[in-house]
Scaffold this motif. Structure first.
Motif, PDB file in Angstrom:
ATOM      1  N   GLU A 165       0.836  -1.208   0.000  1.00  0.00           N
ATOM      2  CA  GLU A 165       0.000   0.000   0.000  1.00  0.00           C
ATOM      3  C   GLU A 165       0.867   1.253   0.000  1.00  0.00           C
ATOM      4  N   ALA A 166       1.952   1.218   0.784  1.00  0.00           N
ATOM      5  CA  ALA A 166       2.862   2.366   0.837  1.00  0.00           C
ATOM      6  C   ALA A 166       3.508   2.612  -0.525  1.00  0.00           C
ATOM      7  N   LYS A 167       3.969   1.543  -1.162  1.00  0.00           N
ATOM      8  CA  LYS A 167       4.582   1.690  -2.491  1.00  0.00           C
ATOM      9  C   LYS A 167       3.563   2.189  -3.511  1.00  0.00           C
ATOM     10  N   ASP A 168       2.351   1.625  -3.450  1.00  0.00           N
ATOM     11  CA  ASP A 168       1.313   2.031  -4.401  1.00  0.00           C
ATOM     12  C   ASP A 168       0.910   3.485  -4.179  1.00  0.00           C
ATOM     13  N   TYR A 169       0.896   3.910  -2.904  1.00  0.00           N
ATOM     14  CA  TYR A 169       0.508   5.287  -2.618  1.00  0.00           C
ATOM     15  C   TYR A 169       1.477   6.271  -3.267  1.00  0.00           C
ATOM     16  N   GLU A 170       2.784   5.992  -3.158  1.00  0.00           N
ATOM     17  CA  GLU A 170       3.781   6.873  -3.775  1.00  0.00           C
ATOM     18  C   GLU A 170       3.581   6.942  -5.286  1.00  0.00           C
ATOM     19  N   GLN A 171       3.412   5.765  -5.896  1.00  0.00           N
ATOM     20  CA  GLN A 171       3.250   5.727  -7.348  1.00  0.00           C
ATOM     21  C   GLN A 171       1.955   6.416  -7.772  1.00  0.00           C
ATOM     22  N   ASP A 172       0.869   6.151  -7.042  1.00  0.00           N
ATOM     23  CA  ASP A 172      -0.419   6.761  -7.385  1.00  0.00           C
ATOM     24  C   ASP A 172      -0.382   8.269  -7.195  1.00  0.00           C
ATOM     25  N   PHE A 173       0.337   8.727  -6.150  1.00  0.00           N
ATOM     26  CA  PHE A 173       0.429  10.170  -5.925  1.00  0.00           C
ATOM     27  C   PHE A 173       1.070  10.853  -7.121  1.00  0.00           C
ATOM     28  N   VAL A 174       2.178  10.302  -7.597  1.00  0.00           N
ATOM     29  CA  VAL A 174       2.872  10.899  -8.743  1.00  0.00           C
ATOM     30  C   VAL A 174       1.984  10.858  -9.982  1.00  0.00           C
ATOM     31  N   ALA A 175       1.331   9.715 -10.208  1.00  0.00           N
ATOM     32  CA  ALA A 175       0.499   9.556 -11.402  1.00  0.00           C
ATOM     33  C   ALA A 175      -0.700  10.505 -11.386  1.00  0.00           C
ATOM     34  N   ASN A 176      -1.201  10.821 -10.184  1.00  0.00           N
ATOM     35  CA  ASN A 176      -2.405  11.646 -10.072  1.00  0.00           C
ATOM     36  C   ASN A 176      -2.116  13.116  -9.786  1.00  0.00           C
ATOM     37  N   LEU A 184       7.957  15.412  -7.668  1.00  0.00           N
ATOM     38  CA  LEU A 184       9.403  15.342  -7.893  1.00  0.00           C
ATOM     39  C   LEU A 184      10.120  14.830  -6.649  1.00  0.00           C
ATOM     40  N   LEU A 185       9.683  15.295  -5.469  1.00  0.00           N
ATOM     41  CA  LEU A 185      10.294  14.835  -4.223  1.00  0.00           C
ATOM     42  C   LEU A 185      10.074  13.335  -4.045  1.00  0.00           C
ATOM     43  N   VAL A 186       8.876  12.860  -4.396  1.00  0.00           N
ATOM     44  CA  VAL A 186       8.566  11.436  -4.271  1.00  0.00           C
ATOM     45  C   VAL A 186       9.425  10.622  -5.240  1.00  0.00           C
ATOM     46  N   ILE A 187       9.566  11.110  -6.468  1.00  0.00           N
ATOM     47  CA  ILE A 187      10.406  10.425  -7.452  1.00  0.00           C
ATOM     48  C   ILE A 187      11.852  10.388  -6.990  1.00  0.00           C
ATOM     49  N   GLN A 188      12.328  11.489  -6.446  1.00  0.00           N
ATOM     50  CA  GLN A 188      13.695  11.535  -5.933  1.00  0.00           C
ATOM     51  C   GLN A 188      13.892  10.495  -4.831  1.00  0.00           C
ATOM     52  N   GLU A 200      10.855   2.270 -14.360  1.00  0.00           N
ATOM     53  CA  GLU A 200       9.581   2.684 -13.757  1.00  0.00           C
ATOM     54  C   GLU A 200       9.618   4.157 -13.366  1.00  0.00           C
ATOM     55  N   VAL A 201      10.733   4.575 -12.787  1.00  0.00           N
ATOM     56  CA  VAL A 201      10.878   5.976 -12.380  1.00  0.00           C
ATOM     57  C   VAL A 201      10.828   6.892 -13.604  1.00  0.00           C
ATOM     58  N   ASN A 202      11.508   6.493 -14.663  1.00  0.00           N
ATOM     59  CA  ASN A 202      11.558   7.295 -15.882  1.00  0.00           C
ATOM     60  C   ASN A 202      10.159   7.492 -16.460  1.00  0.00           C
ATOM     61  N   THR A 203       9.345   6.420 -16.447  1.00  0.00           N
ATOM     62  CA  THR A 203       7.973   6.509 -16.956  1.00  0.00           C
ATOM     63  C   THR A 203       7.150   7.491 -16.134  1.00  0.00           C
ATOM     64  N   LEU A 204       7.282   7.413 -14.803  1.00  0.00           N
ATOM     65  CA  LEU A 204       6.552   8.336 -13.932  1.00  0.00           C
ATOM     66  C   LEU A 204       7.000   9.780 -14.164  1.00  0.00           C
ATOM     67  N   PHE A 205       8.314   9.969 -14.308  1.00  0.00           N
ATOM     68  CA  PHE A 205       8.860  11.316 -14.499  1.00  0.00           C
ATOM     69  C   PHE A 205       8.362  11.919 -15.809  1.00  0.00           C
ATOM     70  N   MET A 217      14.820  21.181  -9.755  1.00  0.00           N
ATOM     71  CA  MET A 217      14.882  19.788  -9.338  1.00  0.00           C
ATOM     72  C   MET A 217      14.511  18.850 -10.482  1.00  0.00           C
ATOM     73  N   GLY A 218      13.534  19.255 -11.294  1.00  0.00           N
ATOM     74  CA  GLY A 218      13.140  18.427 -12.440  1.00  0.00           C
ATOM     75  C   GLY A 218      14.292  18.211 -13.398  1.00  0.00           C
ATOM     76  N   LYS A 219      15.043  19.264 -13.681  1.00  0.00           N
ATOM     77  CA  LYS A 219      16.195  19.153 -14.575  1.00  0.00           C
ATOM     78  C   LYS A 219      17.273  18.258 -13.971  1.00  0.00           C
ATOM     79  N   SER A 220      17.449  18.359 -12.651  1.00  0.00           N
ATOM     80  CA  SER A 220      18.436  17.517 -11.970  1.00  0.00           C
ATOM     81  C   SER A 220      18.053  16.041 -12.062  1.00  0.00           C
ATOM     82  N   ILE A 221      16.770  15.752 -11.869  1.00  0.00           N
ATOM     83  CA  ILE A 221      16.299  14.361 -11.967  1.00  0.00           C
ATOM     84  C   ILE A 221      16.434  13.853 -13.392  1.00  0.00           C
ATOM     85  N   ALA A 222      16.109  14.697 -14.377  1.00  0.00           N
ATOM     86  CA  ALA A 222      16.239  14.292 -15.785  1.00  0.00           C
ATOM     87  C   ALA A 222      17.675  13.919 -16.105  1.00  0.00           C
ATOM     88  N   LYS A 223      18.624  14.710 -15.604  1.00  0.00           N
ATOM     89  CA  LYS A 223      20.042  14.410 -15.826  1.00  0.00           C
ATOM     90  C   LYS A 223      20.419  13.100 -15.159  1.00  0.00           C
TER      91      LYS A 223
END
Length: 369
Positions: A165-176, A184-188, A200-205, A217-223
């Motif tokens: 549930e914890a893992k799904d919550y993080e993924q669902d938060f980003v997707a929604n 971005l903080l969650v993806i980081q 998986e992270v790349n798809t969410l980003f 931060m978005g540019k840093s994650i992309a790099k």
């Protein structure tokens, strides 16, 4: 008619006074129980270093204010003199209201702007899930004391469900929440904990809005995601050169064996030092069969680095620029935590990553026996 017009003008004026200018923020902090005159430091996190202090504020009659300009949402911290911990706050355009609690900074309220309200909601929901886990663990301890194996097995399954549930919550938060800086903080965090694969992270980003991906931060994650692709299993490890403890400069390419362990470590890293005896034993057993080890240290002082090599009796090649987390080799390999290892074949191709202990032993044995 004139009276209505005057009231309307007054209303517009009041709204204009309460609204911040574009790209500016105003933060009002109320904190109970902190003496007047106590200092509060506004800090900005710097990757791999101590936070940078941007401003020093002072509590007066239980509150203080500060303001400034920002090009977009950015994480900062408030550090209160004499209080353990820091209060995270996202500086972005708008009026931000903070109610801080001296004895429980983690439960402080931050309101007024989208990112801070998203952050508060995310933390609260995460806290609720974490409480479920703690309750299950408590019940498990009670069941174990009673020898109730049936309840223990049931609780184990329930605990695994809550973990999911914890893992799904993080993924669902980003997707929604594609327009939220908090995504971005969650993806980081996913990248740091490796709870999701790079793919998986790349798809969410890539699913986030362009505005969010174009933040600092978005540019840093992309790099970082681009660097991950370059360091994937099957890719050729980037070559580099650096000084040895004796001052000689050597390269990774000239240090390759039939199999090479590229080991990122430091004298100050306790887990690294704890792993060293295992690495020494592995090297002694397989060096004659083609195993090489190349140590890259993230130390800052040459004397600490050399002393650790001598104390742990590390017989392989060592390199370091003595630049801590800013070491160009560490940055080239996207090193965010140590110990970190890459296993390379004789051509420098990456075979495996981040293996330690028995898993590392088994991998080397399978490659060289």
């Amino acid at each position: 008619m004139r009276k209505i017009g005057s009231i309307l003008l007054l209303f517009v004026a009041l709204v204009a006074c309460n609204k911040t200018k574009d790209n500016t923020y105003k933060v009002t902090v109320n904190v109970d129980g902190v003496e007047d005159g106590k200092k509060v430091y506004l800090q900005k996190p710097v990757d791999g270093q101590r936070p940078e202090v941007l401003d020093t504020l002072e509590v007066k009659e239980g509150s203080f204010e500060f303001s400034g300009e920002t090009e977009g949402p950015e994480m900062h911290y408030l550090y209160f003199e004499g209080i353990r911990g820091v209060l995270p706050i996202i500086l972005e355009e708008g009026n931000i209201s903070v109610t801080a609690y001296k004895d429980s900074l983690n439960f402080s309220k931050i309101e007024g702007t989208p990112s801070n309200e998203d952050f508060t909601a995310f933390i609260q929901n995460s806290r609720n899930i974490r409480k479920k886990m703690m309750d299950i663990q408590k019940q498990g301890m009670e069941a174990q004391q009673k020898g109730d194996t049936v309840t223990l097995n049931t609780l184990k399954e329930t605990f695994e469900e809550v973990q999911q549930e914890a893992k799904d919550y993080e993924q669902d938060f980003v997707a929604n929440n594609k327009d939220s800086y908090i995504s971005l903080l969650v993806i980081q965090q996913m990248m740091r904990t490796k709870s999701k694969t790079p793919e998986e992270v790349n798809t969410l980003f890539k699913g986030l809005s362009e505005d969010i991906r174009n933040t600092e931060m978005g540019k840093s994650i992309a790099k970082e995601l681009g660097d991950i692709d370059k360091l994937a299993i099957g890719a050729i490890a980037p070559d580099f050169s650096a000084p040895t403890p004796d001052g000689e400069t050597i390269s990774l390419k000239e240090s390759l064996g039939k199999v090479t362990i590229l080991d990122f470590w430091a004298a100050w890293c306790k887990p690294c030092r704890a792993e060293n005896p295992n690495l020494v034993a592995l090297y002694k057993e397989y060096h004659d069969k083609g195993l090489n080890v190349v140590g890259v240290s993230l130390d800052r002082k040459a004397e600490d680095w050399k002393k650790a090599i001598e104390e742990d009796q590390l017989p392989w090649k060592h390199m370091s620029n003595l630049k801590f987390w800013q070491d160009p080799i560490a940055q080239l390999y996207n090193i965010r935590s140590i110990p970190a290892t890459y296993i390379l074949d004789e051509d420098g191709k990456i075979i495996a990553k981040d293996l330690r202990g028995e898993a590392l032993n088994e991998k080397i044995a399978s490659l060289l026996q």
